[in-house]
Enzyme design. Structure first.
Site, PDB file in Angstrom:
ATOM      1  N   GLY A 124       0.826  -1.218   0.000  1.00 55.48           N
ATOM      2  CA  GLY A 124       0.000   0.000   0.000  1.00 55.48           C
ATOM      3  C   GLY A 124       0.848   1.251   0.000  1.00 55.48           C
ATOM      4  O   GLY A 124       0.437   2.291   0.512  1.00 55.48           O
ATOM      5  N   GLY A 183      -0.568   4.657  -1.174  1.00 52.78           N
ATOM      6  CA  GLY A 183      -1.666   5.306  -0.459  1.00 52.78           C
ATOM      7  C   GLY A 183      -1.156   6.409   0.461  1.00 52.78           C
ATOM      8  O   GLY A 183       0.041   6.726   0.474  1.00 52.78           O
ATOM      9  N   GLN A 184      -2.082   6.968   1.237  1.00 52.50           N
ATOM     10  CA  GLN A 184      -1.689   8.070   2.133  1.00 52.50           C
ATOM     11  C   GLN A 184      -0.608   7.653   3.132  1.00 52.50           C
ATOM     12  O   GLN A 184       0.430   8.309   3.262  1.00 52.50           O
ATOM     13  CB  GLN A 184      -2.908   8.561   2.918  1.00 52.50           C
ATOM     14  CG  GLN A 184      -2.525   9.484   4.078  1.00 52.50           C
ATOM     15  CD  GLN A 184      -3.674   9.859   4.969  1.00 52.50           C
ATOM     16  OE1 GLN A 184      -4.285  10.889   4.748  1.00 52.50           O
ATOM     17  NE2 GLN A 184      -3.983   9.056   5.986  1.00 52.50           N
ATOM     18  N   LEU A 187       0.094  -1.999   4.764  1.00 57.94           N
ATOM     19  CA  LEU A 187      -0.836  -0.863   4.721  1.00 57.94           C
ATOM     20  C   LEU A 187      -1.851  -1.003   3.595  1.00 57.94           C
ATOM     21  O   LEU A 187      -2.805  -0.230   3.507  1.00 57.94           O
ATOM     22  CB  LEU A 187      -0.043   0.450   4.546  1.00 57.94           C
ATOM     23  CG  LEU A 187       1.158   0.637   5.488  1.00 57.94           C
ATOM     24  CD1 LEU A 187       1.854   1.960   5.190  1.00 57.94           C
ATOM     25  CD2 LEU A 187       0.716   0.586   6.945  1.00 57.94           C
ATOM     26  N   ALA A 188      -1.638  -1.972   2.698  1.00 60.81           N
ATOM     27  CA  ALA A 188      -2.549  -2.128   1.557  1.00 60.81           C
ATOM     28  C   ALA A 188      -3.912  -2.612   2.049  1.00 60.81           C
ATOM     29  O   ALA A 188      -3.987  -3.532   2.850  1.00 60.81           O
ATOM     30  CB  ALA A 188      -1.984  -3.145   0.575  1.00 60.81           C
ATOM     31  N   ALA A 189      -4.964  -1.985   1.552  1.00 57.67           N
ATOM     32  CA  ALA A 189      -6.314  -2.419   1.929  1.00 57.67           C
ATOM     33  C   ALA A 189      -7.333  -1.714   1.054  1.00 57.67           C
ATOM     34  O   ALA A 189      -7.044  -0.674   0.455  1.00 57.67           O
ATOM     35  CB  ALA A 189      -6.606  -2.064   3.389  1.00 57.67           C
ATOM     36  N   GLN A 190      -8.520  -2.268   1.008  1.00 52.22           N
ATOM     37  CA  GLN A 190      -9.678  -1.512   0.532  1.00 52.22           C
ATOM     38  C   GLN A 190     -10.091  -0.763   1.793  1.00 52.22           C
ATOM     39  O   GLN A 190     -10.674  -1.337   2.708  1.00 52.22           O
ATOM     40  CB  GLN A 190     -10.753  -2.477   0.022  1.00 52.22           C
ATOM     41  CG  GLN A 190     -11.901  -1.825  -0.709  1.00 52.22           C
ATOM     42  CD  GLN A 190     -12.598  -0.710   0.057  1.00 52.22           C
ATOM     43  OE1 GLN A 190     -12.215   0.472  -0.047  1.00 52.22           O
ATOM     44  NE2 GLN A 190     -13.594  -1.051   0.850  1.00 52.22           N
ATOM     45  N   SER A 191      -9.779   0.518   1.852  1.00 50.54           N
ATOM     46  CA  SER A 191      -9.856   1.226   3.136  1.00 50.54           C
ATOM     47  C   SER A 191     -11.057   2.160   3.262  1.00 50.54           C
ATOM     48  O   SER A 191     -11.195   2.840   4.277  1.00 50.54           O
ATOM     49  CB  SER A 191      -8.573   2.029   3.354  1.00 50.54           C
ATOM     50  OG  SER A 191      -8.486   3.046   2.365  1.00 50.54           O
ATOM     51  N   THR A 239      -7.681  -0.752  12.954  1.00 51.45           N
ATOM     52  CA  THR A 239      -8.466   0.491  12.890  1.00 51.45           C
ATOM     53  C   THR A 239      -9.436   0.654  14.047  1.00 51.45           C
ATOM     54  O   THR A 239      -9.936  -0.354  14.595  1.00 51.45           O
ATOM     55  CB  THR A 239      -9.279   0.516  11.570  1.00 51.45           C
ATOM     56  OG1 THR A 239     -10.336   1.473  11.677  1.00 51.45           O
ATOM     57  CG2 THR A 239      -9.912  -0.826  11.257  1.00 51.45           C
ATOM     58  N   LYS A 243     -11.193  -6.062   8.738  1.00 51.09           N
ATOM     59  CA  LYS A 243     -10.048  -5.634   9.544  1.00 51.09           C
ATOM     60  C   LYS A 243      -9.968  -6.416  10.857  1.00 51.09           C
ATOM     61  O   LYS A 243      -8.894  -6.628  11.402  1.00 51.09           O
ATOM     62  CB  LYS A 243     -10.119  -4.127   9.815  1.00 51.09           C
ATOM     63  CG  LYS A 243      -9.753  -3.289   8.595  1.00 51.09           C
ATOM     64  CD  LYS A 243      -8.240  -3.339   8.347  1.00 51.09           C
ATOM     65  CE  LYS A 243      -7.785  -2.470   7.220  1.00 51.09           C
ATOM     66  NZ  LYS A 243      -6.326  -2.504   7.010  1.00 51.09           N
ATOM     67  N   TYR A 299     -16.054  -3.514   5.936  1.00 53.66           N
ATOM     68  CA  TYR A 299     -14.657  -3.092   6.093  1.00 53.66           C
ATOM     69  C   TYR A 299     -14.137  -3.455   7.490  1.00 53.66           C
ATOM     70  O   TYR A 299     -13.066  -4.049   7.644  1.00 53.66           O
ATOM     71  CB  TYR A 299     -14.549  -1.582   5.861  1.00 53.66           C
ATOM     72  CG  TYR A 299     -13.246  -1.006   6.349  1.00 53.66           C
ATOM     73  CD1 TYR A 299     -12.078  -1.136   5.602  1.00 53.66           C
ATOM     74  CD2 TYR A 299     -13.166  -0.356   7.588  1.00 53.66           C
ATOM     75  CE1 TYR A 299     -10.870  -0.636   6.076  1.00 53.66           C
ATOM     76  CE2 TYR A 299     -11.963   0.145   8.055  1.00 53.66           C
ATOM     77  CZ  TYR A 299     -10.819   0.005   7.298  1.00 53.66           C
ATOM     78  OH  TYR A 299      -9.632   0.492   7.781  1.00 53.66           O
ATOM     79  N   GLU A 311     -12.321   1.422  13.656  1.00 46.50           N
ATOM     80  CA  GLU A 311     -13.604   0.893  13.180  1.00 46.50           C
ATOM     81  C   GLU A 311     -13.910  -0.465  13.818  1.00 46.50           C
ATOM     82  O   GLU A 311     -15.061  -0.905  13.813  1.00 46.50           O
ATOM     83  CB  GLU A 311     -13.586   0.748  11.653  1.00 46.50           C
ATOM     84  CG  GLU A 311     -13.652   2.065  10.917  1.00 46.50           C
ATOM     85  CD  GLU A 311     -15.031   2.714  10.989  1.00 46.50           C
ATOM     86  OE1 GLU A 311     -16.016   2.036  10.691  1.00 46.50           O
ATOM     87  OE2 GLU A 311     -15.105   3.889  11.377  1.00 46.50           O
TER      88      GLU A 311
HETATM   89  N1  GDD Z   1     -16.595   9.834   3.031  1.00 42.52           N
HETATM   90  C1  GDD Z   1     -17.584  10.626   3.465  1.00 42.52           C
HETATM   91  N2  GDD Z   1     -18.213  11.467   2.574  1.00 42.52           N
HETATM   92  N3  GDD Z   1     -17.922  10.594   4.777  1.00 42.52           N
HETATM   93  C2  GDD Z   1     -18.887  11.437   5.190  1.00 42.52           C
HETATM   94  C3  GDD Z   1     -19.558  12.315   4.333  1.00 42.52           C
HETATM   95  C4  GDD Z   1     -19.215  12.328   2.963  1.00 42.52           C
HETATM   96  O1  GDD Z   1     -19.755  13.075   2.157  1.00 42.52           O
HETATM   97  N4  GDD Z   1     -20.439  13.035   5.079  1.00 42.52           N
HETATM   98  C5  GDD Z   1     -20.337  12.608   6.333  1.00 42.52           C
HETATM   99  N5  GDD Z   1     -19.392  11.633   6.422  1.00 42.52           N
HETATM  100  C6  GDD Z   1     -19.012  10.921   7.645  1.00 42.52           C
HETATM  101  C7  GDD Z   1     -19.012   9.408   7.509  1.00 42.52           C
HETATM  102  O2  GDD Z   1     -20.337   8.899   7.644  1.00 42.52           O
HETATM  103  C8  GDD Z   1     -18.093   9.040   8.679  1.00 42.52           C
HETATM  104  O3  GDD Z   1     -18.801   9.008   9.883  1.00 42.52           O
HETATM  105  C9  GDD Z   1     -17.111  10.213   8.759  1.00 42.52           C
HETATM  106  O4  GDD Z   1     -17.675  11.247   7.944  1.00 42.52           O
HETATM  107  C10 GDD Z   1     -15.718   9.894   8.255  1.00 42.52           C
HETATM  108  O5  GDD Z   1     -15.808   9.214   7.028  1.00 42.52           O
HETATM  109  P1  GDD Z   1     -14.519   8.870   6.142  1.00 42.52           P
HETATM  110  O6  GDD Z   1     -13.697  10.081   5.976  1.00 42.52           O
HETATM  111  O7  GDD Z   1     -14.993   8.185   4.925  1.00 42.52           O
HETATM  112  O8  GDD Z   1     -13.661   7.927   7.075  1.00 42.52           O
HETATM  113  P2  GDD Z   1     -14.068   6.685   8.000  1.00 42.52           P
HETATM  114  O9  GDD Z   1     -14.129   7.159   9.427  1.00 42.52           O
HETATM  115  O10 GDD Z   1     -15.258   5.981   7.484  1.00 42.52           O
HETATM  116  O11 GDD Z   1     -12.830   5.704   7.831  1.00 42.52           O
HETATM  117  C11 GDD Z   1     -11.475   6.145   7.849  1.00 42.52           C
HETATM  118  O12 GDD Z   1     -10.918   6.044   9.141  1.00 42.52           O
HETATM  119  C12 GDD Z   1     -10.854   4.720   9.678  1.00 42.52           C
HETATM  120  C13 GDD Z   1     -10.258   4.789  11.082  1.00 42.52           C
HETATM  121  O13 GDD Z   1      -8.907   5.123  11.042  1.00 42.52           O
HETATM  122  C14 GDD Z   1     -10.718   5.268   6.848  1.00 42.52           C
HETATM  123  O14 GDD Z   1      -9.401   5.745   6.707  1.00 42.52           O
HETATM  124  C15 GDD Z   1     -10.653   3.845   7.331  1.00 42.52           C
HETATM  125  O15 GDD Z   1      -9.862   3.070   6.439  1.00 42.52           O
HETATM  126  C16 GDD Z   1     -10.042   3.827   8.738  1.00 42.52           C
HETATM  127  O16 GDD Z   1     -10.005   2.514   9.230  1.00 42.52           O
END
Ligand code: GDD
Length: 336
Positions: free
Chosen positions: A8, A11-12, A82-86, A127, A155, A151, A129
């Site tokens: 990965g 990725g970031q 670090l590779a994943a469908q994240s 994570t 994990k 997801y 999550e």
């Molecule tokens: N993507 C997205 N887009 N999220 C939104 C939006 C939108 O328009 N509006 C609100 N959200 C809310 C999501 O419902 C979620 O609660 C929060 O914003 C963050 O969403 P993401 O940025 O998509 O990240 P994530 O929390 O689901 O997951 C990330 O963090 C995890 C913990 O480290 C990812 O990086 C995961 O891979 C990681 O495990």
């Protein structure tokens, strides 16, 4: 010279990890998934001389033979998986692809370590999550898991594979349980970057409306660059272990929007509630809520208790929420 293998790497976290390891003098090999255009993702944002110092192996983590061959040939001291469908949202639409990449990919690596390179240390990108509907706030390494998305389920399997190979075969497998970590190279599908990009475009004259999902979602957001150091520290310990990394501070999506637009010189005024909530700047609508971006389930109340990492690794986050928002928006304004 120590050798590291990073999956990965495009990725970031791969972007920050590659630079961190090169700065420490590591010989770095990165695994890149083959794509038609031979794109290198975030690595394309690094100076060419830096990228040239990384050995790239093209292949997929779900290909056991490929993984075995790479690990056998490189015998890395440390492997950062670090590779994943994240993307959590995507995993609801494509659960099978998520499970395959995240579970089989992890299995292939721990198994290759066991079979062909037992001295390699292994880091698994776990994570927050995993906690899902957390039974305790804040969460530490002993908080029970309750995954709330395909997801998170994938994990959880990776987390247990790491522990299982540690206990059954004695491999050095460390689980990082990382809360949300963002940056100027975060993928545009994640909410923080979606917001920083829109704020930057509007700062530069765009008259779009930013559509978001759940504005009340609360996350523990840190800066990815701080977190790769924590991953590395986990790999320098005498014994493999599991560590939570986070900031211990919660903010809503709405807070992120307000902060980002403020950096872009726009003070948002909110009107309405729930699905009818809208953000205005100078009387013009700039933010709205759309059901399109809601998920069937949210993982809520996830707040990090990173005291174990602080105590044993000497790790703590260096970047505040306000600094993170500022650096992301300023970077996007410069790029726009
Ligand atoms: N993507 C997205 N887009 N999220 C939104 C939006 C939108 O328009 N509006 C609100 N959200 C809310 C999501 O419902 C979620 O609660 C929060 O914003 C963050 O969403 P993401 O940025 O998509 O990240 P994530 O929390 O689901 O997951 C990330 O963090 C995890 C913990 O480290 C990812 O990086 C995961 O891979 C990681 O495990």
């Amino acid at each position: 010279m120590k050798k590291a293998l990073v999956t990965g790497i495009t990725g970031q976290d791969g972007y920050f990890m590659a630079q961190f390891l090169l700065d420490k003098g590591y010989d770095v090999t990165g695994i890149v998934r083959r794509n038609r255009d031979m794109r290198l993702g975030t690595l394309e944002m690094l100076p060419r001389e830096t990228v040239q110092r990384i050995k790239l192996e093209h292949g997929d983590v779900t290909d056991a033979q490929f993984i075995n061959n790479v690990i056998k040939a490189t015998e890395p001291d440390e492997i950062y998986h670090l590779a994943a469908q994240s993307f959590v949202g995507y995993s609801f639409h494509n659960p099978q692809a998520t499970l395959e990449t995240n579970i089989i990919g992890t299995l292939n690596i721990v198994n290759a370590v066991k079979e062909v390179s037992p001295k390699s240390r292994f880091y698994f990108a776990g994570t927050s999550e995993l906690y899902g509907t957390a039974e305790k706030v804040p969460q530490d390494e002993s908080t029970p898991f309750h995954p709330r998305s395909p997801y998170a389920i994938s994990k959880l399997a990776g987390y247990w594979l790491t522990k299982n190979y540690r206990e059954a075969y004695g491999i050095f497998g460390a689980n990082g349980i990382l809360f949300n970590h963002e940056s100027e190279v975060r993928g545009p599908e994640f909410v923080t970057r979606k917001i920083s990009l829109a704020a930057a475009r509007m700062h530069n004259g765009s008259r779009e409306v930013l559509e978001l999902g759940n504005m009340n979602a609360r996350k523990d957001w840190g800066y990815a660059k701080d977190y790769v150091e924590g991953m590395w520290l986990m790999m320098q310990q005498k014994e493999p272990d599991d560590f939570v990394l986070g900031t211990g501070v919660l903010h809503t999506v709405r807070d992120f929007v307000e902060g980002a637009f403020e950096v872009a010189g726009m003070n948002i005024e909110w009107k309405g509630n729930d699905m009818n909530e809208k953000g205005f700047y100078n009387g013009r609508e700039v933010v709205s809520v759309s059901s399109k971006f809601f998920r069937p389930l949210e993982a809520d109340n996830m707040l990090a208790d990173y005291s174990k990492a602080k105590r044993l690794l000497g790790w703590k986050p260096k970047t505040t929420f306000e600094e993170l928002v500022k650096l992301m928006v300023e970077s996007d304004i410069k790029k726009a």
